[in-house]
Motif scaffolding. Sequence first.
Motif, mmCIF file in Angstrom:
data_model
loop_
_atom_site.group_PDB
_atom_site.id
_atom_site.type_symbol
_atom_site.label_atom_id
_atom_site.label_comp_id
_atom_site.label_asym_id
_atom_site.label_seq_id
_atom_site.Cartn_x
_atom_site.Cartn_y
_atom_site.Cartn_z
ATOM 1 N N GLU A 98 0.828 -1.216 0.000
ATOM 2 C CA GLU A 98 0.000 0.000 0.000
ATOM 3 C C GLU A 98 0.858 1.260 0.000
ATOM 4 N N ARG A 99 1.977 1.237 0.723
ATOM 5 C CA ARG A 99 2.880 2.397 0.721
ATOM 6 C C ARG A 99 3.476 2.628 -0.660
ATOM 7 N N LEU A 100 3.548 1.579 -1.462
ATOM 8 C CA LEU A 100 4.067 1.698 -2.824
ATOM 9 C C LEU A 100 2.942 1.955 -3.827
ATOM 10 N N GLY A 101 1.769 2.328 -3.312
ATOM 11 C CA GLY A 101 0.647 2.707 -4.170
ATOM 12 C C GLY A 101 -0.106 1.541 -4.773
ATOM 13 N N GLY A 102 0.010 0.368 -4.152
ATOM 14 C CA GLY A 102 -0.618 -0.817 -4.717
ATOM 15 C C GLY A 102 -1.640 -1.448 -3.809
ATOM 16 N N SER A 103 -2.043 -2.646 -4.193
ATOM 17 C CA SER A 103 -2.997 -3.423 -3.408
ATOM 18 C C SER A 103 -2.665 -4.903 -3.565
ATOM 19 N N ILE A 104 -3.179 -5.703 -2.632
ATOM 20 C CA ILE A 104 -2.943 -7.136 -2.643
ATOM 21 C C ILE A 104 -4.238 -7.871 -2.350
ATOM 22 N N THR A 105 -4.430 -8.987 -3.045
ATOM 23 C CA THR A 105 -5.577 -9.853 -2.786
ATOM 24 C C THR A 105 -5.100 -11.295 -2.722
ATOM 25 N N LEU A 106 -5.916 -12.111 -2.104
ATOM 26 C CA LEU A 106 -5.658 -13.534 -1.992
ATOM 27 C C LEU A 106 -6.771 -14.236 -2.752
ATOM 28 N N SER A 107 -6.429 -15.264 -3.515
ATOM 29 C CA SER A 107 -7.439 -15.972 -4.302
ATOM 30 C C SER A 107 -7.025 -17.430 -4.462
ATOM 31 N N ASN A 108 -7.849 -18.180 -5.177
ATOM 32 C CA ASN A 108 -7.463 -19.532 -5.548
ATOM 33 C C ASN A 108 -6.351 -19.449 -6.580
ATOM 34 N N ARG A 109 -5.530 -20.493 -6.626
ATOM 35 C CA ARG A 109 -4.486 -20.534 -7.640
ATOM 36 C C ARG A 109 -5.103 -20.514 -9.029
ATOM 37 N N ILE A 110 -4.386 -19.976 -9.976
ATOM 38 C CA ILE A 110 -4.868 -19.846 -11.344
ATOM 39 C C ILE A 110 -5.185 -21.215 -11.940
ATOM 40 N N ASP A 111 -4.364 -22.237 -11.609
ATOM 41 C CA ASP A 111 -4.584 -23.589 -12.132
ATOM 42 C C ASP A 111 -5.531 -24.419 -11.246
ATOM 43 N N ASN A 112 -6.120 -23.799 -10.220
ATOM 44 C CA ASN A 112 -7.061 -24.420 -9.281
ATOM 45 C C ASN A 112 -6.471 -25.558 -8.456
ATOM 46 N N LYS A 113 -5.152 -25.662 -8.373
ATOM 47 C CA LYS A 113 -4.523 -26.639 -7.489
ATOM 48 C C LYS A 113 -4.459 -26.042 -6.089
ATOM 49 N N LYS A 114 -4.086 -26.872 -5.099
ATOM 50 C CA LYS A 114 -4.002 -26.366 -3.727
ATOM 51 C C LYS A 114 -2.813 -25.422 -3.592
ATOM 52 N N GLY A 115 -2.890 -24.530 -2.620
ATOM 53 C CA GLY A 115 -1.836 -23.555 -2.393
ATOM 54 C C GLY A 115 -2.407 -22.151 -2.312
ATOM 55 N N VAL A 116 -1.518 -21.201 -2.097
ATOM 56 C CA VAL A 116 -1.954 -19.805 -2.041
ATOM 57 C C VAL A 116 -1.705 -19.127 -3.384
ATOM 58 N N CYS A 117 -2.445 -18.063 -3.597
ATOM 59 C CA CYS A 117 -2.237 -17.204 -4.763
ATOM 60 C C CYS A 117 -2.444 -15.760 -4.312
ATOM 61 N N PHE A 118 -1.345 -15.037 -4.191
ATOM 62 C CA PHE A 118 -1.413 -13.614 -3.892
ATOM 63 C C PHE A 118 -1.235 -12.854 -5.193
ATOM 64 N N LYS A 119 -2.145 -11.938 -5.462
ATOM 65 C CA LYS A 119 -2.024 -11.060 -6.625
ATOM 66 C C LYS A 119 -1.840 -9.657 -6.078
ATOM 67 N N PHE A 120 -0.764 -8.996 -6.513
ATOM 68 C CA PHE A 120 -0.560 -7.631 -6.043
ATOM 69 C C PHE A 120 0.092 -6.787 -7.114
ATOM 70 N N ASN A 121 -0.096 -5.503 -6.950
ATOM 71 C CA ASN A 121 0.526 -4.548 -7.859
ATOM 72 C C ASN A 121 1.133 -3.424 -7.037
ATOM 73 N N ILE A 122 2.085 -2.730 -7.641
ATOM 74 C CA ILE A 122 2.652 -1.514 -7.051
ATOM 75 C C ILE A 122 2.751 -0.491 -8.160
ATOM 76 N N GLN A 123 2.611 0.764 -7.791
ATOM 77 C CA GLN A 123 2.666 1.841 -8.777
ATOM 78 C C GLN A 123 4.080 2.040 -9.308
ATOM 79 N N LYS A 124 4.147 2.333 -10.593
ATOM 80 C CA LYS A 124 5.427 2.691 -11.199
ATOM 81 C C LYS A 124 5.790 4.107 -10.757
ATOM 82 N N LYS A 125 7.071 4.354 -10.581
ATOM 83 C CA LYS A 125 7.573 5.691 -10.281
ATOM 84 C C LYS A 125 8.465 6.121 -11.441
ATOM 85 N N ASN A 126 8.411 7.375 -11.761
ATOM 86 C CA ASN A 126 9.275 7.893 -12.830
ATOM 87 C C ASN A 126 10.691 8.067 -12.322
ATOM 88 N N ILE A 127 11.625 7.716 -13.170
ATOM 89 C CA ILE A 127 13.045 7.838 -12.803
ATOM 90 C C ILE A 127 13.472 9.289 -12.855
#
Length: 169
Positions: A140-169
């Motif tokens: 969140e401090r990097l301007g993003g968010s995180i969610t937890l979901s089922n794995r993309i292939d529906n197998k057991k395990g965790v799946c965290f999807k997150f993003n962070i904002q790009k910063k200009n150099i």
Amino acid sequence: MDNLINDILAYSKVTNKNIVFNAFNIKNLIKGIIKNIDIENKIDFIPENLDTDIFSSKIGLLQVFQNLISNSKKFTDEEKVIIKISFSEDTENYNFVYEDNGPGIPKKYWKKVFEMFETLHKNSNNNTGVGLSTVKSNIERLGGSITLSNRIDNKKGVCFKFNIQKKNI
């Protein structure tokens, strides 16, 4: 008690320090974390599109991936921990998908696990319930968010999807 104090100190650093941005390679960062954590050689790492240089908070992402990888290793019910991390980007964000082959987290706890001091393993001395709240705070401090979901292939395990904002150099 030591683990709790150390985790709270790490969390307070996340919320109180200025963010330093620099360029770094994501794959190299994660490989370094695994090298330090995986003394027993029990982690199989599957990088997908990670050999990329980004401009962000190296320390922030180090803490995010270190917590996620440590949790995968700590809570596994498998002989080998398989961790797959995927990367993509769009005009505004860096996007990550983190998956493992562990026992997963029941859906009813998907929001709760990000709260401070919440843990699914109350009887474990090493589990303080601060790690995933630190992950969320960093993202969140990097301007993003995180969610937890089922794995993309529906197998057991965790799946965290997150993003962070790009910063200009």
